[in-house]
Scaffold this motif. Sequence first.
Motif, mmCIF file in Angstrom:
data_model
loop_
_atom_site.group_PDB
_atom_site.id
_atom_site.type_symbol
_atom_site.label_atom_id
_atom_site.label_comp_id
_atom_site.label_asym_id
_atom_site.label_seq_id
_atom_site.Cartn_x
_atom_site.Cartn_y
_atom_site.Cartn_z
ATOM 1 N N ARG A 1 -28.524 13.961 -9.008
ATOM 2 C CA ARG A 1 -29.405 12.964 -8.775
ATOM 3 C C ARG A 1 -30.105 13.292 -7.471
ATOM 4 O O ARG A 1 -31.129 12.513 -7.135
ATOM 5 N N ASN B 1 -32.301 9.385 -13.416
ATOM 6 C CA ASN B 1 -31.637 10.080 -14.724
ATOM 7 C C ASN B 1 -32.601 11.096 -14.994
ATOM 8 O O ASN B 1 -31.967 12.060 -15.700
ATOM 9 N N LYS C 1 -31.505 13.922 -12.927
ATOM 10 C CA LYS C 1 -30.122 14.249 -13.322
ATOM 11 C C LYS C 1 -30.074 15.073 -14.621
ATOM 12 O O LYS C 1 -29.119 15.953 -14.809
ATOM 13 N N ARG C 2 -30.835 14.717 -15.570
ATOM 14 C CA ARG C 2 -31.046 15.394 -16.919
ATOM 15 C C ARG C 2 -31.304 17.058 -16.747
ATOM 16 O O ARG C 2 -30.703 17.841 -17.550
#
Length: 89
Positions: free
Chosen positions: A55, A46, A49-50
């Motif tokens: 990912r 994550n 991904k942020r």
Amino acid sequence: MSESEPQITLYRLQACPYCERVVRVLNELDLSYRSRFIEPMHSERNVVKRVSGKRSVPAIVDENTGVTMSESANIVEYLETTYGDGGAA
């Protein structure tokens, strides 16, 4: 802008050949960078991904230019164009 604080952050995995390819180019271009090792489990990535919307690793965030990207081939091309002989640096 402080020279001691790297402006490039590399999100990577241990023993990832695509990540190592990016590391090799960063070193060849003598760029300082910060490594962030992320979760090997794809579903738990994550953090990356942020920042990149994906990912996948490797991913970089270049605060010098405001660029965030993933995919090793794209990153290598970006680094060589931006900081290599073809760029202004």
